[in-house]
Design an enzyme around this catalytic site. Structure first.
Site, mmCIF file in Angstrom:
data_model
loop_
_atom_site.group_PDB
_atom_site.id
_atom_site.type_symbol
_atom_site.label_atom_id
_atom_site.label_comp_id
_atom_site.label_asym_id
_atom_site.label_seq_id
_atom_site.Cartn_x
_atom_site.Cartn_y
_atom_site.Cartn_z
ATOM 1 C CB ALA A 109 -53.716 -32.913 -2.188
ATOM 2 C CE LYS A 110 -56.523 -40.262 -2.636
ATOM 3 N NZ LYS A 110 -55.361 -41.005 -1.935
ATOM 4 N N GLY A 111 -57.568 -36.276 -5.486
ATOM 5 C CA GLY A 111 -58.255 -35.717 -6.647
ATOM 6 C C GLY A 111 -59.074 -36.996 -7.277
#
Ligand code: NAD
Length: 420
Positions: A109-111
């Site tokens: 994931a990444k934000g």
């Protein structure tokens, strides 16, 4: 196999190109290559923050889950003016492969939030963080999605995320985020884990190509969390740091620079470019100085087909995510420069984040020695596995690392099956 000539600067195109190049070496069932190429879910949030002057500003943020095949999703949060959805997508996909290579039970994931944290007061940063954490809390949780620091975020930001999530629940949930200060459930050794990991991987790579790390000349682009610790650790291992840079410029001295003094300069003035010793160079020139080991530890797309021809290093350790474009990879391969890819070289961060999560879930904490030993074991094993695949298949280390990762995720996917 001949590689297509592509010119890509968009990180998501880069990530897809790298994936498709490697997927050719993995016999995948029909539709599975496509399945792995798509992010599973993407959230865009536009949210208000009260600024110190009384005004309200709207910020845009993202959280992307690339894959949940191996477990809950894991990936950092970036605060930077250049954040885009495509960048976050790419970083999320790279996290899937990174976790798979290290053998961690996580998907990627990444934000990110489009903002310049250097222009925000501490109060504005805290309000922005708490609101962003609230907005993405529909995805976040200790069993579903566990963020961590990335460019522009730090342990304090992680503590605010942990506190915000905990306030919503009504009790403390330290395992919701990693990279926290030790006082609120962080792990010893997390802050330096990525840079330390880069140095350990550099040691393995140097040994593999017969380069003596003692006396080897090292250049580091980006003197933040990853780059500064990589420089300090490599110097402790006997290497000579000859050049470093940050976003404001760099410094080069063939006789060597003291990383501790560079860190003190960065803390005092905000940049290593003000270092009173050596020759001033631009942030880009640092990639091309005479050296044996180059550690790009800033942002994506820094090593292009153009400057790849002028890189003088024998070994590149990708501290940053995505610093080398696929076309630059081709140039470096033709010039026999060994590139140790990001998904292997900078995995130390997510490995110790995993240790932090495990410690939080058990409420039982390890010593620094235990953390370091376990980190070294996983990194060395990962390097050896990827090196073996590279020799067996006759491919570069990036392709080998991706082949290993794709095989692991695909294997788990076949075993789980396609729902329903
Ligand atoms: P950071 O914000 O602590 O440091 C980034 C550094 O890069 C700063 O010194 C900044 O001035 C510098 N920089 C920015 N643009 C530059 C340019 N054009 N030339 C030279 N320097 C430039 O961020 P970080 O956590 O050290 O992350 C750096 C890279 O490592 C990113 O690609 C990130 O995704 C990756 N990474 C970080 C972690 C982690 O645990 N922090 C883990 C894995 C990968």
């Amino acid at each position: 196999m001949a590689q297509p000539a592509v010119t890509v600067s968009d990180p998501w195109e880069m990530a897809l190109e790298q994936f498709h190049r490697a997927a050719r070496y993995v016999p995948l069932k029909r539709g599975i290559r496509e399945f792995l190429a798509y992010p599973k879910r993407e959230l865009t949030v536009n949210f208000p923050v009260k600024m110190d002057d009384g005004s309200v500003r709207i910020f845009t943020g993202y959280r992307v889950h690339h894959s949940t095949v191996l477990g809950p999703t894991k990936g950092g949060i970036r605060y930077h003016p250049g954040v885009t959805l495509n960048e976050v997508r790419a970083l999320a996909m790279w996290m899937t492969w990174k976790c798979a290579i290290a053998g961690l039970p996580y998907g990627g994931a990444k934000g990110g939030v489009v903002c310049d944290p250097k222009q925000l007061s501490s109060g504005e940063l805290e309000r922005l963080t708490r609101r962003y954490a609230t907005e993405i809390s529909v995805l976040m949780g200790p069993e579903s999605d566990i963020p961590a620091p990335d460019v522009g975020t730090n342990p304090q930001v992680m503590a605010w995320i942990m506190d915000t999530y905990s306030m919503h629940r009504g009790y403390s949930v330290p395992a919701v985020v990693t990279g926290k200060p030790v006082s609120v459930g962080g792990s010893v050794g997390r802050e330096e884990a990525t840079g330390l990991g880069c140095a350990l991987v550099a040691r393995e790579a140097a040994a593999a190509v017969g380069l003596d790390l003692k006396g080897a000349r090292v250049a580091v682009q980006g003197f933040g969390n990853v780059g500064s610790v990589a420089a300090l650790t490599l110097a402790r291992m006997g290497a000579v740091v000859v050049a470093v840079s940050d976003s404001r410029g760099g410094v080069y001295d063939p006789h060597g620079l003291d990383p501790e003094a560079l860190l003190a300069c960065k803390r005092a003035t905000g940049t290593v470019a003000d270092f009173p010793q050596g020759q001033r160079v631009s942030a880009e020139e640092v990639l091309e100085v005479p050296c044996d080991v180059l550690v790009p530890a800033a942002l994506e797309g820094q090593i292009t087909p153009d400057n790849a021809r002028r890189v003088q290093a024998r070994v590149i350790i990708e501290g940053a995510n995505g610093p080398t474009t696929p076309e630059a990879d081709d140039v470096l391969r033709s010039r026999n420069v060994l590139v140790v890819p990001d998904i292997l070289a900078n995995a130390g961060g997510v490995i110790v984040s995993y240790f932090e999560w495990v410690q939080d879930l058990q409420a039982f904490f390890w010593t620094e020695e235990e953390v370091r030993q376990r980190l070294e074991r996983l990194l060395v094993r990962g390097f050896q596995e990827v090196w073996r695949v590279s020799e067996q298949r006759g491919v570069d280390l990036r392709t080998a690392a991706l082949v290993r990762a794709i095989e692991r995720v695909a294997d788990a996917l076949y075993t789980r099956g396609i729902y329903p």
